[in-house]
Scaffold this active site. Sequence first.
Site, PDB file in Angstrom:
ATOM      1  N   ASN A 162       0.849  -1.188   0.000  1.00 44.91           N
ATOM      2  CA  ASN A 162       0.000   0.000   0.000  1.00 44.91           C
ATOM      3  C   ASN A 162       0.886   1.240   0.000  1.00 44.91           C
ATOM      4  O   ASN A 162       2.002   1.205   0.514  1.00 44.91           O
ATOM      5  CB  ASN A 162      -0.875   0.008   1.264  1.00 44.91           C
ATOM      6  N   HIS A 221       0.864   5.113   1.450  1.00 44.11           N
ATOM      7  CA  HIS A 221       0.143   5.930   2.416  1.00 44.11           C
ATOM      8  C   HIS A 221       0.774   7.321   2.474  1.00 44.11           C
ATOM      9  O   HIS A 221       2.003   7.439   2.518  1.00 44.11           O
ATOM     10  CB  HIS A 221       0.174   5.276   3.805  1.00 44.11           C
ATOM     11  N   SER A 262       4.800   6.723   2.510  1.00 46.12           N
ATOM     12  CA  SER A 262       5.360   5.415   2.868  1.00 46.12           C
ATOM     13  C   SER A 262       4.753   4.326   2.001  1.00 46.12           C
ATOM     14  O   SER A 262       3.542   4.315   1.765  1.00 46.12           O
ATOM     15  CB  SER A 262       5.032   5.062   4.330  1.00 46.12           C
ATOM     16  N   ASP A 275      -2.940   0.648   8.303  1.00 45.12           N
ATOM     17  CA  ASP A 275      -1.787   1.542   8.098  1.00 45.12           C
ATOM     18  C   ASP A 275      -0.641   1.213   9.052  1.00 45.12           C
ATOM     19  O   ASP A 275       0.202   2.080   9.334  1.00 45.12           O
ATOM     20  CB  ASP A 275      -2.183   3.022   8.252  1.00 45.12           C
TER      21      ASP A 275
HETATM   22  C1  GAR Z   1      -2.548   8.841  -2.664  1.00 41.72           C
HETATM   23  O1  GAR Z   1      -2.003  10.062  -2.250  1.00 41.72           O
HETATM   24  C2  GAR Z   1      -2.384   7.793  -1.587  1.00 41.72           C
HETATM   25  O2  GAR Z   1      -1.256   8.010  -0.790  1.00 41.72           O
HETATM   26  C3  GAR Z   1      -3.637   7.982  -0.791  1.00 41.72           C
HETATM   27  O3  GAR Z   1      -4.632   8.264  -1.738  1.00 41.72           O
HETATM   28  C4  GAR Z   1      -4.057   8.950  -2.831  1.00 41.72           C
HETATM   29  C5  GAR Z   1      -4.545   8.328  -4.115  1.00 41.72           C
HETATM   30  O4  GAR Z   1      -4.172   9.104  -5.210  1.00 41.72           O
HETATM   31  N1  GAR Z   1      -3.954   6.813  -0.035  1.00 41.72           N
HETATM   32  C6  GAR Z   1      -4.544   6.826   1.149  1.00 41.72           C
HETATM   33  O5  GAR Z   1      -4.886   7.851   1.713  1.00 41.72           O
HETATM   34  C7  GAR Z   1      -4.740   5.461   1.773  1.00 41.72           C
HETATM   35  N2  GAR Z   1      -5.380   5.575   3.041  1.00 41.72           N
HETATM   36  P1  GAR Z   1      -4.178   8.501  -6.677  1.00 41.72           P
HETATM   37  O6  GAR Z   1      -5.538   7.853  -6.895  1.00 41.72           O
HETATM   38  O7  GAR Z   1      -3.997   9.700  -7.561  1.00 41.72           O
HETATM   39  O8  GAR Z   1      -3.052   7.526  -6.782  1.00 41.72           O
END
Ligand code: GAR
Length: 210
Positions: A107, A109, A136, A145
């Site tokens: 994942n 995060h 991360s 997480d």
């Molecule tokens: C990313 O910034 C990721 O780190 C976050 O969602 C975004 C997705 O962006 N993830 C979380 O918050 C997980 N809890 P994307 O769809 O443009 O890749």
Amino acid sequence: ARRVVVLISGSGSNLQALIDAQAHDELGGEIVAVISNQADAYGLKRARDAGIDAVVLPHREYDSREAYDGALIKVIERHEPDLIVLAGFMRILTPRFVNRFLGRMLNIHPSLLPAYQGLHTHARALSDGVAEHGCSVHFVTEELDGGPVALQAEVAITPEDTEESLKAKVQAREHLIFPIAVCWYLEGRLRLEGDAATMDGTPLPPTGMR
Ligand code: GAR
């Protein structure tokens, strides 16, 4: 080639970084399917434009988390992946799901874990006035997480930063480190061994590599 299934819920900019890495022969494998729980996720278009099988599995059509995750397991296993990548997949996963793919799921995060688990990480970092923030890549375990961290990237928070600017800076780093971690995994260098992420057989510190 090693097979990767990517789960998304939204924009899919991290998916795009993985697609681009694959196009440059830098992913170490092939993205064989993209699955979204949201029918309107822009990442579905990114997948289709890249010729990747794009599947919508709407969580609203299931009565329980267990039922949804059971359906998700079936769709994923149909694609026989070596690795499942969560790229902005905004769902809490059941223990059954996590344990089915334990050690085979990464994942991304948007924080320097263990700081700022959960949501609204950029707003919380800003309001706390911390100087350092980042992202991360970690193995997914039952602890939300909380799985062992493989790789992190830092960004400095400046006085001018807003939630939007900080998100943009962090995401630019996400797009750098996520394909690297996926490649290391697919090469067999990055692994989950017991409670630790290991690189070339050496256990990583709690904050992974930086
Ligand atoms: C990313 O910034 C990721 O780190 C976050 O969602 C975004 C997705 O962006 N993830 C979380 O918050 C997980 N809890 P994307 O769809 O443009 O890749």
